[in-house]
Scaffold this motif. Structure first.
Motif, PDB file in Angstrom:
ATOM      1  N   ALA A 123       0.841  -1.201   0.000  1.00  0.00           N
ATOM      2  CA  ALA A 123       0.000   0.000   0.000  1.00  0.00           C
ATOM      3  C   ALA A 123       0.874   1.249   0.000  1.00  0.00           C
ATOM      4  O   ALA A 123       0.651   2.193  -0.778  1.00  0.00           O
ATOM      5  N   ALA A 124       1.913   1.234   0.851  1.00  0.00           N
ATOM      6  CA  ALA A 124       2.818   2.390   0.917  1.00  0.00           C
ATOM      7  C   ALA A 124       3.579   2.554  -0.399  1.00  0.00           C
ATOM      8  O   ALA A 124       3.773   3.685  -0.874  1.00  0.00           O
ATOM      9  N   PHE A 126       2.587   1.643  -3.381  1.00  0.00           N
ATOM     10  CA  PHE A 126       1.671   2.135  -4.421  1.00  0.00           C
ATOM     11  C   PHE A 126       1.471   3.644  -4.273  1.00  0.00           C
ATOM     12  O   PHE A 126       1.627   4.405  -5.230  1.00  0.00           O
ATOM     13  N   VAL A 127       1.157   4.069  -3.052  1.00  0.00           N
ATOM     14  CA  VAL A 127       0.940   5.506  -2.804  1.00  0.00           C
ATOM     15  C   VAL A 127       2.239   6.283  -3.057  1.00  0.00           C
ATOM     16  O   VAL A 127       2.230   7.355  -3.670  1.00  0.00           O
ATOM     17  N   GLY A 128       3.354   5.707  -2.611  1.00  0.00           N
ATOM     18  CA  GLY A 128       4.654   6.347  -2.833  1.00  0.00           C
ATOM     19  C   GLY A 128       4.943   6.528  -4.316  1.00  0.00           C
ATOM     20  O   GLY A 128       5.402   7.589  -4.745  1.00  0.00           O
ATOM     21  N   PHE A 130       2.795   6.696  -6.740  1.00  0.00           N
ATOM     22  CA  PHE A 130       1.852   7.706  -7.245  1.00  0.00           C
ATOM     23  C   PHE A 130       2.417   9.104  -6.984  1.00  0.00           C
ATOM     24  O   PHE A 130       2.532   9.933  -7.899  1.00  0.00           O
ATOM     25  N   ILE A 131       2.783   9.365  -5.725  1.00  0.00           N
ATOM     26  CA  ILE A 131       3.300  10.691  -5.340  1.00  0.00           C
ATOM     27  C   ILE A 131       4.584  11.003  -6.109  1.00  0.00           C
ATOM     28  O   ILE A 131       4.797  12.118  -6.592  1.00  0.00           O
TER      29      ILE A 131
ATOM     30  N   GLY B  95       7.478  10.992  -1.997  1.00  0.00           N
ATOM     31  CA  GLY B  95       7.226   9.747  -2.724  1.00  0.00           C
ATOM     32  C   GLY B  95       8.442   8.833  -2.726  1.00  0.00           C
ATOM     33  O   GLY B  95       8.324   7.619  -2.569  1.00  0.00           O
ATOM     34  N   LEU B  98       8.745   7.174   0.724  1.00  0.00           N
ATOM     35  CA  LEU B  98       7.651   6.227   0.959  1.00  0.00           C
ATOM     36  C   LEU B  98       7.826   4.965   0.102  1.00  0.00           C
ATOM     37  O   LEU B  98       7.682   3.840   0.582  1.00  0.00           O
ATOM     38  N   GLY B 123       1.581   2.162  -9.074  1.00  0.00           N
ATOM     39  CA  GLY B 123       1.139   3.424  -8.497  1.00  0.00           C
ATOM     40  C   GLY B 123       1.612   4.604  -9.331  1.00  0.00           C
ATOM     41  O   GLY B 123       0.878   5.579  -9.540  1.00  0.00           O
ATOM     42  N   GLY B 127      -0.390   7.519 -11.102  1.00  0.00           N
ATOM     43  CA  GLY B 127       0.000   8.901 -10.814  1.00  0.00           C
ATOM     44  C   GLY B 127       0.219   9.709 -12.077  1.00  0.00           C
ATOM     45  O   GLY B 127      -0.151  10.885 -12.148  1.00  0.00           O
TER      46      GLY B 127
END
Lengths: 191, 189
Positions: A123-124, A126-128, A130-131, B95, B98, B123, B127
């Protein structure tokens, strides 16, 4: 030579010189600077295009990055897309030769701080991811396009990116892992 | 978007060779490891900074020399839109910590078996699609702020690029000497 290729790890200075010389080659032979993140836009755009081609054709960003001069789009599977895909293979060869290939879902440092849960780590990640790309596209490049290629060209844009991403990363790491010597993790860097 | 999906074979071949070498180097350097990247931001492992600064100095000497001798036509500088560059950098740093990889090292990490990097790439693709939707607004509001175009520090200061390269090289060598000394003592920096 073969012995050197079989070593699990090379000195960062050797690798840095290698990347520097590789950048000479891309400039000289290809008239291009190393970069990796634009192709994420091409890949995402291609996926969206299978569902909503008109939407992609009208989007200002896809047109900015891939629009051809006479209308339509430039090839998506271009120099950088080929580079991105073969990055996987190049690293695979290095890992196999150095016997450092190992399937890993949760890195040890992450596990020390956040536990062994694969779901949490994914989860981290994937979000990472994305960001990460949102930031890279906003800045106009990533660690390779801005950091290395832009840095070596003394670009004002790239050094601005480099400094701000490093400061942000230091703060983010401090928040996630704690401050100073009391922070989590021994800091062991595995090969 | 699929009028002509593939570039010409030569371009694709050169890109492939470049990627193979780049991926090989990144993996051998250890900068495809989550621990190495995150520990750079915690000042516990300087592999990333050593690698990048060395690449930048070596790259700069060669590229500016080729430019000086007319061996290359020009540079490939990205536009300075400082609000976008700095804002994007701030977002990117979060990012990167993370996820634990940057876009290029995430791809390379997949090749060494790091499954979390593959999830990060998924991800990243989402994005990128979302960014394309946000771009028209960013282009109107943020992009014009402190926009100076495709400039280098040599352009804006009217000082020879070689002074900057010399300064950068001196800084890098000084930093490396200090780091190596500390690491030999076994100190946590």
């Amino acid at each position: 030579m073969v012995g050197f290729l079989r070593r699990p790890r090379w000195s960062p200075y050797v690798v840095g010189i290698g990347i520097g010389v590789l950048s000479w080659a891309t400039f000289y032979f290809m008239g291009k600077a190393l970069g990796t993140s634009t192709s994420f836009v091409g890949a995402a755009g291609s996926a969206v295009c299978t569902i909503a081609p008109e939407h992609v054709a009208e989007n200002a960003y896809y047109v900015k990055e891939y629009g051809a001069k006479g209308g339509g789009f430039k090839p998506i599977f271009d120099w950088q897309m080929a580079l991105d895909i073969s990055l996987v293979l190049g690293a695979f060869l290095a890992a196999v030769l150095g016997r450092t290939f190992r399937a890993e879902s949760v890195p040890t440092l992450w596990a020390e701080r956040f536990g062994p849960s694969v779901g949490k780590r994914y989860a981290a990640a994937f979000v990472g991811g994305f960001i990460l790309i949102f930031g890279a596209r906003m800045a106009g490049g990533c660690t390779s396009g801005h950091g290395i290629s832009g840095g070596l060209q003394l670009a004002v844009s790239s050094w601005t990116f480099f400094v701000s991403m490093f400061v942000s990363g230091v703060v983010a790491a401090a928040v996630l892992f704690g401050f100073g010597a009391r922070g989590a993790g021994k800091g062991v860097s595995h090969v | 978007m699929f009028e002509q999906f593939f570039a010409d074979p030569r371009t694709v071949l050169l890109g492939t060779i470049t990627g193979l070498v780049f991926g090989f180097l990144l993996q051998k350097g250890g900068v495809t490891r989550y621990n190495v990247i995150v520990n750079q931001f915690r000042f516990r492992d300087f592999t990333v900074l050593k690698t990048m600064l060395t690449a930048i100095v070596v790259g700069a000497v060669g590229v500016y020399a080729m430019l000086q001798f007319g061996m290359i036509k020009g540079l490939s500088v990205k536009s300075a839109e400082l609000a976008m560059n700095a804002g994007g950098g701030l977002v990117f740093g979060v990012g990167m910590v993370l996820l634990g990889y940057c876009p290029g090292t995430a791809l390379a990490a997949v090749g060494q078996g790091s499954r979390d990097a593959a999830v990060g790439i998924l991800g990243a693709l989402v994005g990128a699609a979302v960014y394309a939707e946000a771009y028209p607004w960013l282009a109107r509001v943020v992009e014009p702020v402190w926009k100076f175009g495709k400039v280098t520090f040599a352009d804006v200061t009217y000082v020879s690029p070689w002074w900057f390269i010399a300064g950068l090289a001196a800084f890098a060598i000084g930093l490396f000497v200090v780091l190596e000394k500390r690491e030999r003592r076994g100190a946590v920096v």
